[in-house]
Design an enzyme around this catalytic site. Structure first.
Site, short mmCIF file in Angstrom:
data_model
loop_
_atom_site.label_atom_id
_atom_site.label_comp_id
_atom_site.label_asym_id
_atom_site.label_seq_id
_atom_site.Cartn_x
_atom_site.Cartn_y
_atom_site.Cartn_z
N ALA A 159 -30.22 -27.30 -18.61
CA ALA A 159 -30.18 -28.70 -18.96
C ALA A 159 -29.22 -29.47 -18.07
CB ALA A 159 -29.76 -28.86 -20.43
N GLU A 160 -28.53 -28.75 -17.22
CA GLU A 160 -27.60 -29.45 -16.34
C GLU A 160 -28.10 -29.35 -14.89
OE1 GLU A 160 -23.48 -28.70 -17.30
OE2 GLU A 160 -23.94 -28.52 -19.43
N MET A 161 -27.56 -28.39 -14.11
CA MET A 161 -28.01 -28.31 -12.72
C MET A 161 -29.19 -27.37 -12.53
SD MET A 161 -24.21 -28.34 -11.15
CE MET A 161 -24.00 -29.47 -9.81
N ASN A 221 -26.89 -23.85 -16.21
CA ASN A 221 -27.44 -24.44 -17.42
C ASN A 221 -28.72 -25.19 -17.09
OD1 ASN A 221 -28.03 -25.85 -19.73
ND2 ASN A 221 -25.88 -26.26 -20.22
N ILE A 231 -30.63 -32.20 -14.82
CA ILE A 231 -31.78 -32.43 -13.93
C ILE A 231 -32.99 -32.79 -14.78
CG2 ILE A 231 -31.01 -30.91 -12.07
CD1 ILE A 231 -32.91 -28.77 -13.24
#
Lengths: 962, 347
Positions: free
Chosen positions: B153-155, B151, B111
């Site tokens: 850095a992810e969702m 995470n 995201i």
């Protein structure tokens, strides 16, 4: 539920509780056993998986399998199984089995290590396999690239040796080869130093792989060893044993619970059966008792209701339904107050204890009210108050009571003496009348026989008859003489009735008797009442009639005279009206006394009616005796009576008839006496008059005249004549007196002195008087209109007329009718009429004066006027009675009277009219007096009464003559 | 007038109580008479499926038996960006199924354009991996799902947030309500996703046909490549049904890979980051080579763009051998035969 049964309930409850507890515990141990079984299954699976794992690892190690998917799956399954075991173990450990808990902890630690070993085995084995796979090709490639020289050859051989040693070492189990491999590596490394770099690198790579094999083979073998004989296996087995032990312990416990459970269940079953049995027995008893109670309540004959503490009906028997008129279902559950509105039955609802009342009422469903007797009892049921009510219909009882009361009342208050004896004639009860008659009270005669009353006058056979009659007919009636307590004899009428019992034997005698002595007294009293006047005590008309008849009958046998006198009290009516009836009654009694005092005992004095008495003189010798006796009676009344402070003068008018001279029958004699008495009254009262045949003729004449008079008005046989009154002071005629003339078709001209009394007596005077008034007024009005004469007209009012209540209205109406002023009418009333009722006379005179009429007192001087009254009357004129005027010139007394009247009139400012002036000397005498007063002259000397048409002519003449 | 009602009622109560007691007693007796658990255990099924097999590789099954409803629900969740904080990224964003289940980037992009440190592995056949993530930190797909979701850095989301969002969706409420006792929950979402992911199998690769006996499925070069693959020892590690993915291996057995390239970042420490054991440093889960020709770039950090480079590096550091171009070509040719079909079509 009785107190004795309560412990059984507790036992039962406790038993049930224990049962449930045991079941819970057993279930608990059971679920433990299940868990243990599951755990055991898991342990077995683990064991098997371990075996498979060992097999797979060995296969992998020795190249029989070349991928890890199999052991991965086994490891995953092992982990799953051990996790499941953990869950079971957790439950077991929760029970506090420390041994199992500790073992499981050890096992999980060992398992983790075991899995770690597997993982490391996989990595190591992969490396080892990698090198073992590659090693032949690498060696071949190096050998292939080596120079074909000696050095090269030697190295190649060494490499070949290393190759075999390494492969054997790497794939086999020969530990001893490790030294050879290590030596080979060292030797070749030294040789490799001499090789050119590319070759050297290849050789070194081979050596690196050999080193990997050398290094990893023991490591992998060690791991293999550890995996094949893992630390987990003994632990798993140990755990299995521990769990087994635990399960066995649980089983033993469960067995014990089961035993206990079975025993308890049996016990409870026994207890319940016992309780059921007893309960059924109790229920049966209860039902029997209920049925018994029901039978009692249904047959008790009383209505029975029971209520709970709130007054709601919880029981009602059939009789209650019948008495209230409601269905039982309609009563049950309802509040007593609502169920039986208007009944007093519920008013005792909150009372305590037992209440008995015979005087309650029950309103039935149809609205009728039933008298009931009520027994109300408060009941305590389980600490709460309720009530039971029993009630019965009291209608019959009440009726019987009423009968008894009535009988008792009759007994108590009967005027007849009542005596009740038993079958042996011993007195049981007597009533108050018995005491009143005989003088004996109940206490004095109870226990004795009626013989105490015996007079001794009756013979023994009298009583024998009585008893035999009682025996045979059951009753006896008759008159007998008895003796009172005070010894007096008395006659009594006795009625005895024998009262028979169920078996026909005589149980009681009831004797009822009346005191005949008293009865005879009252008979006398009644007779007296029938024959005597209660006020005076003189014989009344009935007895008089009787005596008269007796006297007539008696007279017929001898040569004797019977005199019947009727004596009427003069002016008694005035006394009654002015002083009241009480005084009148007292006067009558006094009169009776005087009458009796003046007569012999053999003479009979009776009161016939109000103020009329009859005196029967029996056995008189001659008429003179009778007259003197009557004179004596009259004289006796010269003395005034003093009654209640009043001094009253009164007199008698006595009529006398003689038998058999006048008549020989009672009726005629009575009529004759009556006629004679009226004759006496007409003679001016206070006198006596013997009956004569002439008297009877006059009476007959009066009757004929009366009949003629009744027709005269309609027939127009009346006419008015007018006689002028000459005013001395004004020398003219100011007034004419209207005088009635009757020229009868039957009798010819009839004198007013003959027909006026008759007219007054029969009431015809009222219409005749009205006709006179109207005609006179019409004439005056006519004269005025014609101008012939302006005079006042004087009209005579008779006593009857004067007493008419509408006289004033009549006069007012006539005046208005002919538009006359009051002063043109003069009304003449005789002195005695005015004096009869002074109060009323004054009121009437005032009424007439208010109309403007003049009032003249006619025949003044003949009556006994009170001067005091004279003053009060509203008078205008006094007319001197012509009897006085007639005597003028010859009788000095008359002159004095006339003189006095004229003086009186002058002093009272009254006009004086002298009537009957017929002679010159009379006229001159009056004219001499006339100066003293306002005097008018009337008489033949002035003018005789003339018809109306002649009046005007006379007036004209008189004016001119004067 | 009994206090407790009529005698009939009382008798009835007592009779019933008696009968109930009798029944209870009988029940208890029956219950306790049931056989005590035996210590003897029945043999467990499944162990026999591990058959003797000399081949290091095994074929994928044609299909996996799964709850079709859960698979469908998982597929929808897989495509649902609401699983990310800002509703921008779905699972499928980085694992596009029409792109071999991988994003083709060197490392993942989350995201707000955040860039991660690790290369995105394909989601296909992930159910056959022994563990998830390069360092194997998730033992199952269910555990794996939590990684990207949380995470940053992810969702960048978390379960309560996701559950909250999904609960507002009537479809999800109904679907979860039908399939899961607790309705929408983190566990249910993970289960549905994992179930779906297990359905992502790519059967019928030519190698699989070959392994099943269709020797003509591979041509001569590919056959030689396969033999070379085994001879060189590649199959020692890339083995089993998923051609890898079933254990951990160190990177750089015959050379210092990280030293040579001059970069040794935290993400390069591999399983060491999970266990903390020195022996696990630089050790990674052996990547599956299924569909490897479609899942470039390669290595844990996506640092190797081509298959040939990856093969060369593997030869150098895992074998200590500089593979010839010919060898690399053969191996690459073989690896191409590992590409299977998804829903009947080649990946």
């Amino acid at each position: 539920m009785s107190v004795r049964e309560i412990p059984r309930w507790i036992w039962l409850a406790a038993g049930l509780l224990a049962l449930v507890l045991l079941l819970v515990l057993a279930a608990g141990s059971l679920s433990d056993a299940r868990r243990i079984a599951a755990a055991n299954n898991n342990l077995a699976a683990l064991d098997q998986q371990q075996a498979k794992l060992s097999e797979n690892v060995l296969k992998l190690r020795y190249g029989l399998i070349s991928n890890y998917d199999g052991i991965n799956q086994l490891v995953a399954e092992t982990q799953r199984a051990s996790a499941a075991l953990g869950a079971e173990e957790g439950a077991i450990a929760a029970k506090g089995n420390a041994r199992i808990d500790a073992l499981y902890r050890q096992y999980t630690a060992a398992l983790k290590e075991h899995c770690d070993h597997v993982e490391r085995f996989k990595s190591g084995n992969a490396l080892l396999k990698n090198s073992l796979h590659y090693f032949p090709r690498a060696v071949e490639d190096v050998q292939h690239g080596l120079p074909r020289d000696g050095g090269g050859q030697a190295l190649s051989e060494r490499l070949g040796d290393l190759y075999f040693a390494t492969l054997r070492y790497g794939t086999g189990a020969d530990e001893s080869l490790s030294g050879a491999v290590a030596d080979g590596i060292g030797g070749i490394r030294n040789d490799a130093e001499r090789l050119p770099p590319p070759r050297r690198k290849e050789v070194l790579n081979v050596l690196a792989h050999a080193e990997v094999i050398l290094h990893y083979r023991p490591a992998v073998d060690a791991l293999t060893q550890q995996i094949v004989f893992p630390a987990t296996t003994p632990l798993v087995r140990e755990l299995g044993r521990a769990i087994q032990d635990d399960a066995l312990a649980g089983e033993r416990l469960a067995n014990r619970f089961r035993l206990g459970l079975a025993a308890l269940a049996g016990l409870l079953l026994f207890g319940v059966s016992l309780s059921l049995l007893r309960l059924m027995r109790n229920a049966q008893q209860l039902e029997d008792s209920h049925r018994f109670m029901d039978r009692i309540s249904e047959n008790i004959g009383d209505g029975v209701l029971a209520t709970d503490k709130d007054g709601a009906i919880i029981f009602a028997n059939r009789e209650a339904a019948r008495l209230t008129g409601y269905e039982r279902a309609a009563l049950l559950g309802k509040n007593l107050r609502d169920a039986l509105p208007g009944s007093s039955i519920w008013q005792t609802q909150y009372a305590f204890g037992i209440i008995r009342s015979d005087d309650e009422q029950l309103r039935r469903s149809d609205g009728s009210v039933l008298p009931i007797a009520l027994v109300h009892a408060t009941i305590h049921e389980a600490g709460q108050l309720g009530a039971v009510m029993a009630f019965r219909d009291m209608t019959e009882v009440r009726a019987r009571q009423k009968d008894l009361q009535l009988a008792a009342t009759v007994f108590e208050h009967s005027p007849y003496g009542i005596m009740v004896t038993d079958g042996a004639a011993t007195i049981l009860r007597v009533n108050p009348a018995f005491r009143a008659i005989t003088g004996y009270g109940e206490g004095e005669v109870a226990g004795k026989t009626p013989a105490v009353l015996k007079s001794g006058l009756h013979q023994a056979d009298f009583y024998q008859n009585m008893w035999s009659s009682l025996r045979d007919e059951g009753q006896w009636k008759g008159e007998l003489q008895n003796r009172r307590k005070n010894g007096n004899l008395f006659p009594e009428w006795l009625s005895i009735r024998a009262v028979k019992g169920k078996h026909g034997d005589i149980t009681h005698y009831v004797g009822i008797f009346s005191d005949l002595s008293e009865h005879k007294e009252s008979e006398r009293r009644l007779e007296y009442l029938a024959n005597y006047d209660t006020l005076t005590g003189l014989p009344n008309r009935v007895l008089f009639q009787d005596r008269l008849n007796q006297a007539i009958a008696h007279m017929g046998r001898g040569n004797r005279i019977l005199a019947l006198m009727y004596a009427g009290l003069d002016h008694f009516k005035v006394v009654n009206e002015t002083l009241g009836v009480d005084i009148g009654d007292a006067l009558l009694k006094a009169v009776a006394g005087r009458l009796l005092a003046g007569l012999r005992d053999t003479d009979t004095v009776c009161r016939l009616s109000g103020d009329q008495f009859a005196i029967l003189l029996d056995d008189v010798r001659n008429v003179a005796d009778i007259a003197s006796k009557a004179q004596a009676v009259l004289r006796a009344f010269e003395r005034p009576f003093e009654i209640d402070g009043h001094v009253l003068f009164t007199s008698l008018s006595i009529g006398i008839t003689l038998a058999p001279l006048d008549a020989s029958d009672a009726a005629t004699l009575q009529r004759n006496a009556d006629t004679a008495m009226f004759g006496a009254k007409e003679l001016g009262r206070n006198t006596l008059q013997f009956y004569s045949a002439d008297m009877s003729a006059r009476m007959a004449e009066a009757l004929r005249l009366e009949n003629g008079l009744r027709r005269a008005l309609e027939a127009g046989e009346f006419a008015l004549h007018y006689q002028p009154q000459w005013c001395l002071s004004s020398n003219r005629v100011v007034c004419v007196e209207a005088l009635l003339r009757w020229t009868s078709a039957e009798f010819g001209a009839v004198s007013p002195t003959s027909f006026i009394p008759v007219a007054e007596k029969c009431g015809l005077i009222v219409p005749i008087g009205a006709w006179v008034l109207r005609t006179a007024c019409a004439q005056v009005a006519a004269w005025r209109r014609s101008g012939d004469a302006d005079v006042r007209v004087a009209v005579n009012l008779s006593a009857v007329q004067f007493r008419q209540t509408d006289l004033v209205d009549l006069v007012r109406g006539v005046l208005a009718e002919y538009q006359l002023e009051g002063r043109q009418l003069e009304l003449e009333i005789t002195e005695s009429v005015v004096m009869e009722d002074v109060g009323r006379s004054i009121a009437t005179l005032n009424g007439l004066r208010a109309l403007g009429c003049e009032i003249a007192i006619d025949d003044f001087g003949t009556g006994y006027s009170s001067l005091n009254y004279l003053k009060q009357f509203p008078l205008d004129t006094l007319k001197i009675d012509q009897s006085f005027v007639r005597g003028l010139g010859s009788n000095s007394d008359d002159a004095a009277v006339v003189n006095a009247i004229v003086s009186l009139g002058a002093s009272l400012s009254l006009k004086i009219v002298a009537e009957g002036v017929e002679l010159d000397e009379q006229r001159s005498f009056l004219e001499n007096l006339g100066g003293q007063a306002n005097m008018l002259l009337q008489g033949y000397h002035i003018c005789r009464p003339v018809p109306a048409d002649e009046v005007a002519a006379f007036l004209g003449r008189s004016q001119t003559r004067q | 007038m009994a206090k407790n009602g009529s005698p009939a009622t009382t008798i009835a109560v007592f009779t019933l109580a008696g009968i109930a007691l009798l029944v209870l007693t009988l029940l208890a007796a029956w219950y306790l008479q049931s056989p005590a658990p035996s210590a003897a255990a029945a043999p467990r099924a499944g162990i026999d499926s591990v058959a003797f097999d000399a081949e290091p590789l095994s074929p994928l099954p044609q299909s996996v038996a799964l709850d079709a409803d859960k698979v469908a629900l998982g597929a929808k969740l897989f495509d649902d960006p609401r699983l990310s904080r800002d509703d921008s990224i779905a699972c499928a964003t980085c694992h596009p199924l029409d792109h071999a289940g991988s994003d083709g980037r060197r490392t993942a992009r989350g995201i707000g354009g955040k860039v991660g440190a690790m290369n995105t592995p394909t989601v296909f056949n992930s159910g056959f991996n022994v563990c998830q993530f390069w360092d194997g930190r998730a033992a199952s797909l269910e555990e794996q799902a939590a990684g990207p979701v949380r995470n940053p850095a992810e969702m960048g989301s978390d379960w309560p947030e996701i559950v909250g969002k999904l609960s507002q969706d009537r479809f999800y409420r109904n679907a979860f309500g039908h399939l899961y006792a607790g309705g929408v929950s983190a566990a249910a979402v993970r289960d549905a996703l994992a179930t779906f992911e297990r359905s992502l199998v790519t059967p019928d690769a030519r190698l699989d046909r070959y392994l099943r006996g269709d020797k003509a499925a591979l041509d001569e070069r590919e056959s030689r490549g396969y033999r070379l693959f085994k001879d060189l020892g590649c199959a020692s590690c890339h083995q089993g049904i998923n051609v890898g993915g079933n254990f951990y291996a160190g990177l750089g057995v015959f050379g210092n890979f990280f030293g040579d390239r001059g970069k040794d970042a935290p993400e390069d420490q591999g399983r060491y980051n999970v266990t903390g054991q020195e022996t696990d440093r630089h050790r990674f889960r052996v990547p599956s080579l299924r569909n490897v020709a479609r899942t470039a770039p390669y290595f844990h950090d996506g640092s190797v763009p081509t298959l040939e480079q990856a093969i060369r590096l593997m030869g150098k550091y895992q074998l200590g051998r500089d593979l010839s171009d010919d060898e690399i070509g053969l191996i690459a040719a073989f690896l191409e035969t590992l590409t299977g079909n998804y829903q009947g079509r080649p990946l």
